[in-house]
Design a protein around this motif. Structure first.
Motif, PDB file in Angstrom:
ATOM      1  N   ARG A 108       0.857  -1.193   0.000  1.00 55.50           N
ATOM      2  CA  ARG A 108       0.000   0.000   0.000  1.00 55.50           C
ATOM      3  C   ARG A 108       0.881   1.226   0.000  1.00 55.50           C
ATOM      4  O   ARG A 108       1.843   1.323   0.723  1.00 55.50           O
ATOM      5  N   SER A 109       0.533   2.182  -0.816  1.00 53.16           N
ATOM      6  CA  SER A 109       1.273   3.452  -0.782  1.00 53.16           C
ATOM      7  C   SER A 109       0.811   4.242   0.411  1.00 53.16           C
ATOM      8  O   SER A 109      -0.369   4.260   0.736  1.00 53.16           O
ATOM      9  N   ARG A 110       1.739   4.887   1.074  1.00 53.80           N
ATOM     10  CA  ARG A 110       1.383   5.693   2.240  1.00 53.80           C
ATOM     11  C   ARG A 110       0.534   6.855   1.778  1.00 53.80           C
ATOM     12  O   ARG A 110       0.934   7.657   0.953  1.00 53.80           O
ATOM     13  N   SER A 111      -0.660   6.926   2.293  1.00 54.80           N
ATOM     14  CA  SER A 111      -1.614   7.925   1.806  1.00 54.80           C
ATOM     15  C   SER A 111      -1.663   9.092   2.755  1.00 54.80           C
ATOM     16  O   SER A 111      -2.140   8.990   3.869  1.00 54.80           O
ATOM     17  N   HIS A 112      -1.178  10.245   2.296  1.00 52.96           N
ATOM     18  CA  HIS A 112      -1.311  11.476   3.063  1.00 52.96           C
ATOM     19  C   HIS A 112      -2.503  12.239   2.516  1.00 52.96           C
ATOM     20  O   HIS A 112      -2.790  12.202   1.322  1.00 52.96           O
ATOM     21  N   ARG A 427       0.690  -3.744   8.314  1.00 52.64           N
ATOM     22  CA  ARG A 427       1.819  -4.025   9.198  1.00 52.64           C
ATOM     23  C   ARG A 427       2.788  -2.844   9.275  1.00 52.64           C
ATOM     24  O   ARG A 427       3.366  -2.570  10.324  1.00 52.64           O
ATOM     25  N   TYR A 428       3.007  -2.166   8.146  1.00 50.28           N
ATOM     26  CA  TYR A 428       3.903  -1.011   8.115  1.00 50.28           C
ATOM     27  C   TYR A 428       3.198   0.214   7.550  1.00 50.28           C
ATOM     28  O   TYR A 428       3.830   1.075   6.953  1.00 50.28           O
ATOM     29  N   ASP A 429       1.906   0.289   7.694  1.00 48.54           N
ATOM     30  CA  ASP A 429       1.154   1.378   7.078  1.00 48.54           C
ATOM     31  C   ASP A 429      -0.014   1.754   7.967  1.00 48.54           C
ATOM     32  O   ASP A 429      -0.313   1.078   8.949  1.00 48.54           O
ATOM     33  N   LEU A 430      -0.679   2.844   7.594  1.00 50.66           N
ATOM     34  CA  LEU A 430      -1.859   3.306   8.307  1.00 50.66           C
ATOM     35  C   LEU A 430      -3.026   3.404   7.326  1.00 50.66           C
ATOM     36  O   LEU A 430      -2.824   3.710   6.145  1.00 50.66           O
ATOM     37  N   LEU A 449       1.097  10.666  13.367  1.00 56.11           N
ATOM     38  CA  LEU A 449       1.338   9.235  13.251  1.00 56.11           C
ATOM     39  C   LEU A 449       2.022   8.902  11.932  1.00 56.11           C
ATOM     40  O   LEU A 449       2.882   8.009  11.874  1.00 56.11           O
ATOM     41  N   VAL A 450       1.650   9.605  10.874  1.00 54.87           N
ATOM     42  CA  VAL A 450       2.270   9.356   9.574  1.00 54.87           C
ATOM     43  C   VAL A 450       3.765   9.662   9.632  1.00 54.87           C
ATOM     44  O   VAL A 450       4.599   8.901   9.139  1.00 54.87           O
ATOM     45  N   ARG A 451       4.134  10.796  10.247  1.00 54.86           N
ATOM     46  CA  ARG A 451       5.555  11.118  10.310  1.00 54.86           C
ATOM     47  C   ARG A 451       6.306  10.128  11.206  1.00 54.86           C
ATOM     48  O   ARG A 451       7.403   9.683  10.875  1.00 54.86           O
ATOM     49  N   ALA A 452       5.727   9.798  12.332  1.00 54.23           N
ATOM     50  CA  ALA A 452       6.425   8.905  13.263  1.00 54.23           C
ATOM     51  C   ALA A 452       6.584   7.500  12.705  1.00 54.23           C
ATOM     52  O   ALA A 452       7.438   6.747  13.177  1.00 54.23           O
ATOM     53  N   THR A 453       5.780   7.126  11.696  1.00 51.85           N
ATOM     54  CA  THR A 453       5.878   5.789  11.105  1.00 51.85           C
ATOM     55  C   THR A 453       6.379   5.851   9.663  1.00 51.85           C
ATOM     56  O   THR A 453       6.149   4.920   8.885  1.00 51.85           O
ATOM     57  N   ASP A 454       7.053   6.921   9.307  1.00 55.72           N
ATOM     58  CA  ASP A 454       7.592   7.035   7.953  1.00 55.72           C
ATOM     59  C   ASP A 454       8.530   5.850   7.679  1.00 55.72           C
ATOM     60  O   ASP A 454       9.316   5.459   8.545  1.00 55.72           O
TER      61      ASP A 454
END
Length: 820
Positions: A108-112, A427-430, A449-454
């Protein structure tokens, strides 16, 4: 449980015991199978699985814990899985440094969330400061902002297990991970023996029993629990005031990795001393009379209370589903834990396994327990963590302070919404904000949360202290959104806003350059070589500042940023472009470079009107990247509001202005900006509320009240029901201290509106309604006399002949007809 086992491999006479397994074949119920009724009337209706039921997911052999989830795979039962229910796996994974393997992302692409003015997300920034710093404890749980329900300390003796056993489905060989000690042919599995695959001995039997005196000092009462690395015993220290202590031994004495962890704990954990970390008291040895070996035990302080897992698991909706913790309560827990992790980082240690299981609340304090995974930055050997919490780079690069911060963010996610799939698909995404209401409501929380799990550790927060500062800002914002009460606080990154533009609420378009240069300025890094020089710099104009900076003894980033600021104020396009290009080459990810890139896009005029939207979008992209990096700061949100207003996105501008103003009214630009976009949308009450929210202590209080008066009346039709607004405007003007000119100018605006309203027949007011305007009754004659008086006062105050003549003429036109 009494239900018949319907597995094909079972003889058909087996039933499901209280532990969730068939007493004939020893297996959990088949997935999707319904139990037969005792009367043989056919399959029983589907039901929600309860404690002791088998998981029945594929090959999983786990059972359902008291919280409704499998203790092996962490999932709810397949046949009764609620569509929005989370699961909480707790299995640790060990990744030996010598055999690290690359791990793939989930795909999954990290979606901002996209920039609200329509720009893309091609920019990202890093903190200007690196490394980790020790942080002091912030105080009682809640950081002084949140009241967290206290958890009473229970009687320690009541927590002792009456029959301590390791369930068979949790028994694995420490060497080859093969299941061991399992039931076979109806006979229970052996808790001790040898692995049939590799021959490694195993033992899952507690080595200590009630009454054992360990180290000649600690009298054992029994087992409290078993975990991934060992049994935990409750004991009494007979040499020190009979205090309660905990002894932690090895789960499997043949596990070399577990032994290495215990030795590591003995080496450096005794040095750890922080109020939010369980204290290691001693390390003792005790002989095992059955084997003749000597076992080691770590002696720790006893921490009563509840783990965050138990606190979260105890919250249920009326239909029995998990009810996530309030965001503010979860943040309060994180704010208490982050200083403890920062303390470890300052001592060259990483915790590695932060999760809801390893944090306990006792009364109004928090303790991080289970120090078995703690290691030094450069340690070799196995790395312990938990699937769903552990950072993706652990297998290839090992743990770091950044990976610890990753686990804190994942813990926040697990606590605050139904995070299904957090150890599998996510597992590695939100999930996207559209899927999670709490993300959609609190965008700053989502961005944190997005930054802390980059995926890139270098793009996470630079330290636990930095993450705590931003999380505190997010908490203030969340609380203010909930109850409408402001919670201001000084920023460590930005100074106050320099000025407020368009306080007159004119109908002219917002001046982009003026609005940009009025935004807060990044604070000077005190560690920069040029910080001392800038502290003594006194310059009355940008040109004078440039001349002074040219004589600076030592070049530095801060001096170059100050030069860039001066060039922006002078609107020197070429110098700005050159300075930005040089900074972008040397410091492309420095957030201050990105910030000034956004300012330049607004300050430097577009070559033609057609390119103006692109410049605004460029600025929004830069400010959005800074917002990503520092979601607890007001300045980037204020800058995004300006961009949205300039782009004509009034709704988005209003949201950002409201976000800033509701949290910290000291940012008065937010109040005036919100008033502008509300007025443009025809929402006069909204504009008035925004302006009246400016506190009395603000230097812009008077301007805001004047703006509120104008927002109520300017452009209103005479046929509107103006009575209440005229009364309110009169009250507000009477409470302001104004110079004579401004007082009469505002009086004319109010009286002119009142006269037009009266001439229209006083719509909305009954014939007997007593409405007074600036001390005058609302009769045409009296209002005209009042208008005439104000015009003549303005004529006397004017120092220009043309203005005096105009005011006298207006006075004559306003004067009622009389015989004199």
């Amino acid at each position: 449980m009494g239900e018949a086992c319907v597995r094909p491999e079972c003889s058909g006479s087996g039933t499901i015991d209280a532990d969730g397994y068939c007493d004939e074949c020893g297996l959990a119920p088949a997935a999707g199978a319904a139990a037969a009724t005792s009367t043989g009337a056919g399959p029983a209706p589907a039901r929600r699985a309860g404690p002791g039921d088998g998981c029945a997911r594929g090959e999983c052999t786990g059972t359902i814990d008291a919280d409704g989830y499998c203790d092996e795979c962490g999932l709810a039962p397949l046949e009764t899985l609620p569509p929005t229910q989370p699961y909480l796996p707790s299995a640790r994974t060990a990744s030996p440094d010598s055999s690290r393997s690359a791990r793939t992302m989930s795909g999954r692409s990290r979606s901002h969330r996209s920039t609200r003015t329509g720009s893309g997300r091609s920019l990202s920034v890093r903190s200007s400061k690196g490394g980790s710093t020790g942080t002091a404890r912030r105080g009682n749980l809640g950081a002084g902002l949140v009241t967290v329900p206290a958890v009473p300390r229970p009687d320690p003796a009541a927590a002792v297990l009456t029959d301590p056993q390791v369930p068979e489905h949790k028994r694995f060989c420490s060497k080859c991970d093969t299941p061991v000690g399992r039931e076979k042919n109806g006979r229970p599995g052996r808790p001790e023996g040898f692995c049939t695959k590799c021959g490694t001995p195993y033992s899952f039997t507690p080595k200590l029993v009630r009454g054992d005196l360990v180290g000649g000092q600690y009298e054992v009462l029994g087992c409290l629990a078993h975990g991934g690395l060992g049994w935990i015993y409750l004991a009494v220290d007979r040499r020190v005031s009979d205090r309660w202590v905990v002894l932690k031994g090895l789960l499997d004495t043949g596990d070399e990795d577990a032994l290495a962890v215990a030795i590591a704990e003995r080496r450096f954990l005794a040095e750890v001393d922080h109020p939010n970390i369980v204290r290691i008291i001693n390390f003792v040895e005790h002989p095992d009379l059955r084997t003749g070996s000597t076992d080691g035990y770590i002696v720790m302080e006893y921490v009563g209370g509840k783990s965050l897992k138990d606190i979260a698991g105890g919250r249920r909706t009326p239909d029995g589903r998990r009810d996530p913790l309030p965001v503010e309560q979860a943040i309060a827990y994180a704010l208490e834990a982050l200083p403890a992790l920062g303390y470890l980082h300052s001592r060259g240690l990483v915790y590695c396994d932060f999760k809801i299981d390893n944090v306990i609340q006792a009364e109004d304090s928090l303790k991080i327990i289970d120090m078995g995974a703690v290691r030094r930055f450069d340690d070799e050997g196995p790395i312990y963590g938990t699937v769903g919490y552990q950072a993706p780079e652990i297998a290839t690069h090992g743990p770091s302070p950044a990976s610890d911060l990753y686990t804190v963010a994942r813990t926040l996610a697990v606590l605050t919404f139904d995070f299904q799939g957090y150890s599998t698909a996510y597992r590695y995404d939100l999930p996207d904000p559209e899927q999670v209401p709490v993300f959609d409501r609190y965008e700053s929380y989502y961005r944190l949360l997005v930054r802390a799990t980059d995926p890139d550790p270098a793009r996470r927060f630079a330290s636990a202290e930095e993450m705590a500062d931003q999380l505190t800002g997010v908490l203030r914002e969340v609380l203010s959104l909930q109850d409408g009460r402001a919670r201001p606080a000084a920023s460590t990154l930005f100074g106050p806003e320099l000025r407020v533009v368009d306080t007159e609420l004119t109908t002219e378009p917002l001046d982009a350059a003026a609005a940009a240069l009025a935004l807060p300025v990044p604070r000077v890094d005190p560690g920069d070589p040029g910080a001392g020089f800038l502290a003594t710099l006194v310059a009355g104009s940008p040109a004078e500042a440039l001349a002074a900076l040219a004589a600076a003894p030592v070049p530095s980033v801060e001096l170059r940023l100050r030069e860039l600021r001066a060039h922006l104020e002078l609107r020197d396009d070429a110098a700005v472009d050159a300075a930005l290009h040089a900074l972008a080459q040397e410091y492309p990810d420095d957030w201050r470079t990105v910030w000034y890139r956004g300012l330049a896009a607004l300050v430097i005029p577009a070559p033609d009107p057609a390119s103006r939207p692109a410049r605004i979008a460029e600025a929004a992209e830069a400010f959005d990247a800074v917002y990503d990096a520092f979601p607890g700061e007001a300045a980037p949100k204020l800058a995004l509001a300006v961009c949205a207003e300039l782009a004509g996105s009034g709704e988005d501008a209003a949201e950002f202005y409201r976000l800033v103003g509701s949290t910290d009214p000291a940012y008065v630009s937010a109040a005036f900006g919100l008033a502008r976009v509300r007025l443009a949308a025809g929402d006069r009450p909204g504009a008035v509320r925004a302006l009246e929210a400016v506190p009395e202590v603000s230097t812009h209080y008077t301007a805001a009240r004047i703006g509120a008066v104008r927002a109520r009346l300017r452009g209103r039709a005479a046929g509107d029901p103006l009575g209440p607004d005229l009364v309110r405007c009169s009250e507000q003007l009477a409470g302001l201290t104004l110079d004579a000119r401004r007082s009469e100018e505002l009086a004319i605006e109010v009286l002119d509106s009142a006269l037009a309203w009266v001439l229209a027949g006083r719509p909305g007011a009954g014939p007997d309604a007593a409405v007074r305007v600036l001390g005058h009754s609302t009769g045409e004659r009296e209002l005209r006399f009042a208008l005439e008086h104000s015009y003549r006062v303005l004529a006397r105050l004017s120092d220009r002949t043309e203005t005096r003549i105009e005011m006298v003429e207006r006075a004559n036109r306003a004067r009622p007809r009389t015989w004199v």
